[in-house]
Motif scaffolding. Structure first.
Motif, PDB file in Angstrom:
ATOM      1  N   LYS A 278      40.966  41.453  43.017  1.00 22.90           N
ATOM      2  CA  LYS A 278      40.266  40.705  41.975  1.00 22.90           C
ATOM      3  C   LYS A 278      41.229  39.863  41.143  1.00 22.90           C
ATOM      4  O   LYS A 278      40.847  38.821  40.606  1.00 22.90           O
ATOM      5  CB  LYS A 278      39.482  41.663  41.082  1.00 22.90           C
ATOM      6  CG  LYS A 278      38.280  42.281  41.776  1.00 22.90           C
ATOM      7  CD  LYS A 278      37.510  43.195  40.844  1.00 22.90           C
ATOM      8  CE  LYS A 278      36.310  43.799  41.555  1.00 22.90           C
ATOM      9  NZ  LYS A 278      35.552  44.729  40.677  1.00 22.90           N
ATOM     10  N   ALA A 279      42.489  40.293  41.031  1.00 19.99           N
ATOM     11  CA  ALA A 279      43.474  39.485  40.313  1.00 19.99           C
ATOM     12  C   ALA A 279      43.725  38.178  41.053  1.00 19.99           C
ATOM     13  O   ALA A 279      43.937  37.132  40.426  1.00 19.99           O
ATOM     14  CB  ALA A 279      44.772  40.261  40.143  1.00 19.99           C
ATOM     15  N   ILE A 280      43.680  38.209  42.382  1.00 19.35           N
ATOM     16  CA  ILE A 280      43.888  36.983  43.157  1.00 19.35           C
ATOM     17  C   ILE A 280      42.758  35.993  42.877  1.00 19.35           C
ATOM     18  O   ILE A 280      42.988  34.794  42.696  1.00 19.35           O
ATOM     19  CB  ILE A 280      43.966  37.290  44.668  1.00 19.35           C
ATOM     20  CG1 ILE A 280      45.016  38.371  44.947  1.00 19.35           C
ATOM     21  CG2 ILE A 280      44.273  36.012  45.450  1.00 19.35           C
ATOM     22  CD1 ILE A 280      46.391  38.072  44.380  1.00 19.35           C
ATOM     23  N   ALA A 281      41.520  36.498  42.836  1.00 20.11           N
ATOM     24  CA  ALA A 281      40.388  35.625  42.504  1.00 20.11           C
ATOM     25  C   ALA A 281      40.558  35.017  41.123  1.00 20.11           C
ATOM     26  O   ALA A 281      40.238  33.852  40.889  1.00 20.11           O
ATOM     27  CB  ALA A 281      39.082  36.419  42.589  1.00 20.11           C
ATOM     28  N   ALA A 282      41.102  35.814  40.180  1.00 19.24           N
ATOM     29  CA  ALA A 282      41.326  35.301  38.830  1.00 19.24           C
ATOM     30  C   ALA A 282      42.411  34.230  38.820  1.00 19.24           C
ATOM     31  O   ALA A 282      42.271  33.191  38.168  1.00 19.24           O
ATOM     32  CB  ALA A 282      41.710  36.449  37.899  1.00 19.24           C
ATOM     33  N   TYR A 283      43.503  34.473  39.541  1.00 17.40           N
ATOM     34  CA  TYR A 283      44.580  33.481  39.593  1.00 17.40           C
ATOM     35  C   TYR A 283      44.091  32.144  40.142  1.00 17.40           C
ATOM     36  O   TYR A 283      44.551  31.075  39.737  1.00 17.40           O
ATOM     37  CB  TYR A 283      45.721  33.969  40.490  1.00 17.40           C
ATOM     38  CG  TYR A 283      46.456  35.191  40.000  1.00 17.40           C
ATOM     39  CD1 TYR A 283      46.801  35.353  38.660  1.00 17.40           C
ATOM     40  CD2 TYR A 283      46.851  36.175  40.899  1.00 17.40           C
ATOM     41  CE1 TYR A 283      47.491  36.469  38.232  1.00 17.40           C
ATOM     42  CE2 TYR A 283      47.546  37.297  40.479  1.00 17.40           C
ATOM     43  CZ  TYR A 283      47.872  37.448  39.140  1.00 17.40           C
ATOM     44  OH  TYR A 283      48.551  38.555  38.730  1.00 17.40           O
ATOM     45  N   MET A 284      43.155  32.172  41.093  1.00 19.17           N
ATOM     46  CA  MET A 284      42.700  30.939  41.725  1.00 19.17           C
ATOM     47  C   MET A 284      41.856  30.088  40.801  1.00 19.17           C
ATOM     48  O   MET A 284      41.690  28.891  41.028  1.00 19.17           O
ATOM     49  CB  MET A 284      41.918  31.263  43.002  1.00 19.17           C
ATOM     50  CG  MET A 284      42.757  31.876  44.108  1.00 19.17           C
ATOM     51  SD  MET A 284      44.177  30.861  44.589  1.00 19.17           S
ATOM     52  CE  MET A 284      43.347  29.452  45.295  1.00 19.17           C
ATOM     53  N   VAL A 285      41.305  30.672  39.734  1.00 23.37           N
ATOM     54  CA  VAL A 285      40.529  29.891  38.781  1.00 23.37           C
ATOM     55  C   VAL A 285      41.437  29.162  37.800  1.00 23.37           C
ATOM     56  O   VAL A 285      41.219  28.012  37.467  1.00 23.37           O
ATOM     57  CB  VAL A 285      39.526  30.796  38.031  1.00 23.37           C
ATOM     58  CG1 VAL A 285      38.825  30.022  36.921  1.00 23.37           C
ATOM     59  CG2 VAL A 285      38.505  31.351  39.004  1.00 23.37           C
ATOM     60  N   ASP A 286      42.482  29.846  37.324  1.00 23.88           N
ATOM     61  CA  ASP A 286      43.436  29.242  36.394  1.00 23.88           C
ATOM     62  C   ASP A 286      42.769  28.514  35.227  1.00 23.88           C
ATOM     63  O   ASP A 286      43.002  27.334  34.989  1.00 23.88           O
ATOM     64  CB  ASP A 286      44.338  28.252  37.135  1.00 23.88           C
ATOM     65  CG  ASP A 286      45.697  28.859  37.442  1.00 23.88           C
ATOM     66  OD1 ASP A 286      45.938  30.014  37.075  1.00 23.88           O
ATOM     67  OD2 ASP A 286      46.521  28.170  38.044  1.00 23.88           O
ATOM     68  N   PRO A 287      41.952  29.199  34.438  1.00 31.77           N
ATOM     69  CA  PRO A 287      41.244  28.524  33.352  1.00 31.77           C
ATOM     70  C   PRO A 287      42.049  28.494  32.061  1.00 31.77           C
ATOM     71  O   PRO A 287      43.126  29.069  31.966  1.00 31.77           O
ATOM     72  CB  PRO A 287      40.005  29.385  33.189  1.00 31.77           C
ATOM     73  CG  PRO A 287      40.524  30.757  33.466  1.00 31.77           C
ATOM     74  CD  PRO A 287      41.578  30.606  34.530  1.00 31.77           C
TER      75      PRO A 287
END
Length: 354
Positions: free
Chosen positions: A187-196
């Motif tokens: 789930k951290a990878i999914a968060a990194y890909m958003v970069d908000p």
């Protein structure tokens, strides 16, 4: 788009920036994880020579390269449903303890899910897979423990500011890793890909994960923190990589991964510059005719986070309903330094679970 979100912080060797809300694909979360900004190389950017190859799904999260073949809807659907969605369900377990400052070890299942998610994101933009460095993952685990124990993030943690569980290994790993607090594992990878967030318009986390020349990474997670080491473990100028890496990727793209309007275009050619580039995004009818032109804000390009990248905010990106897809044509003009002066591609957002 109304996605479920978390928070993240991006790491840099030379600088750190706080990320805002990021994507957590499972359920809406009451807490908002934090992620640290992605490492920046002091001095020259980690550069990637030009090449053009695409990746396909293979065993153990790997991808096999094929030249400039736009992935089919079925290929993207399989990648999302069998790799990404399944990896995101894997819970993070470990043998360590914050209370006793024991780094322990993340479970093999969680590590594998994290690596699978990284390689699936890379496959969506035609990049070769990366391998996991087990030794470096031990140091990354110490960095994750340090962030968890102190409840905050830093790429240059000092003993005075991070008094709980500080070690030299943890400090070193933090300086070359994406860092997350409040989310971990895949789930951290999914968060990194958003970069908000206002401080992360350079999308550094995303760029390090999609760095074309990277061949090895490391990861460490507690149930509440992650350190993803993305610098200094292995690079190659001969790995398969495309000339352009779009996010969302051109062609069919899962709407669950759409980064809340913060889109980007990267080049594997280190000579390419987007400083004079302009961007136009048009929503298309199913016939391919233009339905309307969307409002776009271009962010000033920032070097130092992996490949040279143009980041732009697209207002009015809509959620596809049911089995329908929504098409967007992106046209970038004014590119300098490379062989192309302009680029146009179409993103087809859809729900692979519908």
């Amino acid at each position: 788009m109304a996605h479920r979100r978390t928070r993240v912080l991006l790491c840099a060797v030379a600088s750190c920036a706080l990320l805002a809300t990021a994507f957590a694909p499972a359920q809406a979360r009451s807490e908002r994880p934090v992620v640290a900004s992605s490492p920046v190389v002091a001095g020259p950017t980690v550069a990637a020579p030009t090449s053009a190859q695409r990746g396909g799904v293979a065993a153990a999260g790997a991808v096999a390269a094929s030249v400039d073949v736009k992935p089919t809807k079925a290929w993207v659907t399989r990648l999302y449903t069998s790799r990404i969605a399944e990896a995101l369900k894997v819970p993070v377990t470990w043998t360590g303890s914050v209370g006793s400052c024991s780094a322990g070890r993340e479970s093999n299942a969680s590590r594998t899910a994290t690596l699978t998610t990284v390689n699936a994101m890379r496959a969506l933009v035609q990049l070769a897979p990366v391998e996991l460095d087990a030794d470096a993952s031990g140091a990354a685990q110490k960095a994750a423990l340090l962030m968890d124990a102190n409840g905050k993030l830093s790429h240059s943690p000092t003993p005075s500011e991070f008094p709980h569980c500080w070690t030299r290994d943890a400090k070193s790993a933090a300086g070359v890793s994406n860092l997350a607090l409040g989310t971990s594992g895949a789930k951290a990878i999914a968060a990194y890909m958003v970069d908000p967030g206002d401080g992360n318009t350079a999308v550094g986390h995303r760029r390090w994960i999609l760095n074309p020349t990277t061949t090895r990474i490391a990861t460490g997670s507690t149930p509440s923190a992650n350190a993803l080491t993305v610098i200094g473990l292995g690079t190659s100028s001969s790995v398969a990589r495309p000339t352009w890496m779009e996010w969302p990727a051109r062609g069919w793209f899962p709407e669950q991964l759409e980064p809340n309007g913060r889109w980007s275009l990267s080049s594997s050619d280190p000579n390419v510059s987007f400083s004079r580039a302009t961007v136009k995004v048009q929503r298309l009818w199913s016939s391919g005719n233009v339905a309307r032109t969307l409002t776009v804000k271009k962010y000033a390009p920032v070097v130092g986070y992996g490949p040279n990248t143009l980041v732009f905010r697209v207002k009015g990106v809509a959620d596809p309903q049911g089995k329908r897809s929504i098409q967007y044509r992106v046209t970038v003009s004014g590119i300098t330094g490379g062989s192309s002066r302009s680029l146009s591609y179409v993103v087809r957002l859809y729900d692979p679970t519908a």
